[in-house]
Design an enzyme around this catalytic site. Structure first.
Site, short mmCIF file in Angstrom:
data_model
loop_
_atom_site.label_atom_id
_atom_site.label_comp_id
_atom_site.label_asym_id
_atom_site.label_seq_id
_atom_site.Cartn_x
_atom_site.Cartn_y
_atom_site.Cartn_z
N LYS A 278 0.85 -1.20 0.00
CA LYS A 278 0.00 0.00 0.00
C LYS A 278 0.89 1.25 0.00
CE LYS A 278 -4.00 -1.88 2.50
NZ LYS A 278 -5.01 -1.73 1.43
N ARG A 352 -10.21 -11.75 1.45
CA ARG A 352 -10.99 -12.85 0.89
C ARG A 352 -10.21 -14.16 0.94
NH1 ARG A 352 -11.46 -9.53 -4.62
NH2 ARG A 352 -11.23 -7.85 -3.10
N1 BES Z 1 -8.29 -3.99 4.13
C1 BES Z 1 -8.36 -3.58 2.78
C2 BES Z 1 -9.65 -2.82 2.47
C3 BES Z 1 -9.75 -1.42 2.98
C4 BES Z 1 -9.05 -0.39 2.38
C5 BES Z 1 -10.60 -1.12 4.02
C6 BES Z 1 -9.18 0.90 2.86
C7 BES Z 1 -10.74 0.18 4.47
C8 BES Z 1 -10.02 1.19 3.88
C9 BES Z 1 -8.30 -4.78 1.87
O1 BES Z 1 -7.51 -5.81 2.30
C10 BES Z 1 -7.73 -4.31 0.59
O2 BES Z 1 -6.61 -3.90 0.58
N2 BES Z 1 -8.53 -4.37 -0.47
C11 BES Z 1 -8.11 -3.91 -1.73
C12 BES Z 1 -8.68 -4.83 -2.77
C13 BES Z 1 -8.17 -4.59 -4.14
C14 BES Z 1 -6.70 -4.93 -4.22
C15 BES Z 1 -8.96 -5.42 -5.10
C16 BES Z 1 -8.63 -2.49 -1.94
O3 BES Z 1 -9.76 -2.20 -1.51
O4 BES Z 1 -7.89 -1.67 -2.45
MN MN Z 2 -5.49 -5.55 1.66
#
Ligand code: BES
Ligand code: MN
Ligand code: ZN
Length: 495
Positions: A278, A352
């Site tokens: 991230k 997931r």
């Molecule tokens: N934990 C995150 C989702 C999230 C992001 C929750 C920001 C709250 C605030 C999850 O694990 C994630 O990183 N999801 C990705 C999925 C994508 C790579 C398809 C996302 O939402 O960017």
């Molecule tokens: Mn994630």
């Protein structure tokens, strides 16, 4: 905080402050009028002077009352009498709690439950007082050197008439249980990830098991997951030095053979994204990626406190998602416990991956329903903002039950479609399915992914990415969706 119910007349009460309601368009509530009479018209004087108009959320603290045994009166605006909704009633309660925060007041008596709130009874009105006050007064001090709390409040009594005592008492019990469940969840969620690791979450669960006779806790270690062939879950934890845990709680409050309600909560104690790292901005908030797990613990806490006659299983896959020489990589293909193979196209879609094996694992409990809660997608924030949690599922009845419960609990959800057309987006050239579905409809494709592991039971998924915590100035956990789930369980217990 000490919460109680009071049926004695106002003038016999000993407290630092009495809270009474003022409408925008109608005469004040009956307690306010009683107090007005016993204070030579003090309240009408303040209203006539224009110090308070009765708009919802306004407050005026009268902090000295001549010739009276009453120490203080807090006037709270309720808005228009005829349209006092559950939401506005709770808003007024919030305003009252906030107005008292920075005062030396230790004990309060709340008279707001006497107001007519559309569609709600004394039980709900009493319960809301406790939920709202506890929520407003929560403060995370565990990691500060000076742990003195801002609020001096110690005691809240809700005034109820004699003939509503039984209903109010039920509200008091539910209110305490839910409020404590929410606070428990918030305290866990607000902890930093260097303290709240998967092992720490497991210890908390064991603590609940020790506290409640009806709760049994089992912790599955990575070696156990290996034996169960949880290839997907284990792939996520590979990149972390913290061992993953699959926390399993069994609350036996119902008949021995009654099918359990299974609650699954994402317990990702820190989500750095893995190799698909991230960006730095706001990454600290990824300590909240375990909020689903914390809410499962908080809900079981509330269920145990209420002694609900249900069987409930809580499952929390707990892990970190870190970049590391041994971490999984984009393009890697793994085999999940179900046998389905998954191509990892983005290691940041890890939620997931730990949930799918947990869903498969849930089958062995022969569940009545399975509800998972997860801070799963940033896309949920894009679609719905921070107001409702996203709701998706394969069973209309279950989804409707959750919608109804969310209404009562004031913990909103909004249903999104889970049509099979979306499944197309998860096609992989090399495995049975890909772990991401492209940039469109991210919340839905994440749920589609999960649905492929939830084919053998009635299932609903709550995406709490936008609702589990607040960002910015008021950064902190909300404890959602503990109120919603607690209400769902209460409704289930009532048949
Ligand atoms: N934990 C995150 C989702 C999230 C992001 C929750 C920001 C709250 C605030 C999850 O694990 C994630 O990183 N999801 C990705 C999925 C994508 C790579 C398809 C996302 O939402 O960017
Ligand atoms: Mn994630
Ligand atoms: Zn995550």
């Amino acid at each position: 905080m000490d919460y109680s119910i009071e049926t004695a007349p106002l003038k016999e009460l000993q407290c630092d402050c009495i809270i009474v309601g003022v409408y925008q368009d109608s005469p004040v509530c009956s307690s306010a009028s009683t107090l007005n009479d016993s204070t030579q018209g003090l309240i009408s004087k303040i209203i006539n002077r224009g110090d308070i108009s009765g708009k919802n959320g306004e407050t005026v603290l009268i902090n000295s009352i001549p010739d009276s045994t009453i120490e203080r009166i807090l006037l709270v605006g309720l808005g228009e009498k005829a349209t006092l909704s559950g939401k506005n009633y709770r808003k007024a309660l919030f305003a009252a709690a906030n107005a008292l925060k920075k005062t030396p007041i230790k004990s309060v008596v709340c008279c707001l439950a006497e107001c007519d709130v559309q569609g709600y009874d004394w039980q709900w009105k009493t319960r809301s007082c406790i939920e709202v006050f506890n929520d407003a007064l929560y403060q995370f001090t565990q990691c500060k050197s000076d742990q003195t709390r801002e609020s001096k409040l110690e005691k809240l009594s809700v005034i109820v008439p004699d003939h509503e005592l039984a209903s109010a008492q039920m509200g008091l019990a539910q209110g305490r249980a839910i409020a404590e469940g929410v606070a428990y969840t918030k305290r866990l969620a607000d902890l930093p990830a260097n303290i709240c690791t998967p092992s720490y979450l497991a210890e908390q669960a064991v603590g609940l098991g020790n506290k409640y006779r009806k709760v049994d806790v089992t912790i599955l270690e990575e070696s156990d997951m290996q034996d169960l062939s949880m290839g997907s879950f284990l792939a996520v934890s590979r990149g972390s030095r913290q061992p993953a845990k699959l926390i399993s709680l069994n609350y036996q409050g119902g008949e021995k053979n009654a099918k359990p309600i299974v609650l699954i909560g994402k317990g990702l104690t820190f989500d750095a994204g893995g190799i698909s790292l991230k960006t730095a901005a706001g990454m600290d908030e990824m300590k909240y990626d375990m909020c689903g797990g914390a809410a499962v613990l908080g809900t079981l806490f509330a269920a145990a406190e209420m002694d609900l006659p249900l069987n409930i299983i809580g499952l929390i896959p707990a892990s970190e998602n870190m970049p590391d020489g041994d971490a999984n990589k984009p393009g890697d293909i793994l085999t999940s416990m179900s046998g389905k193979t998954i191509e990892i196209l983005n290691t940041d879609a890890e939620g997931r991956l730990i949930l799918c094996d947990t869903l498969t694992y849930a089958e062995r409990f022969n569940p009545d329903v399975v509800i998972d809660l997860a801070t799963l997608t940033g896309a949920c924030l894009v679609a719905l903002g921070r107001v409702p949690s996203g709701l998706l599922g394969n069973d209309d009845l279950l989804c409707n039950d959750l919608l109804a419960a969310s209404e009562t609990a004031n913990d909103s959800v909004w249903r999104l479609p889970l049509w099979e057309e979306y499944q197309e987006q998860l096609k992989s050239n090399f495995a049975d399915l890909a772990n991401v579905g492209g940039k469109d409809a991210g919340t839905i494709t994440a749920a589609c992914f999960l649905s492929q592991f939830a084919e053998n039971f009635r299932w609903a998924h709550l995406d709490i990415a936008g609702t589990a915590w607040r960002t910015g100035q008021a950064k902190g956990a909300t404890g959602r969706p503990v109120p919603l789930l607690s209400q769902y369980l209460i409704n289930r217990a009532n048949g």
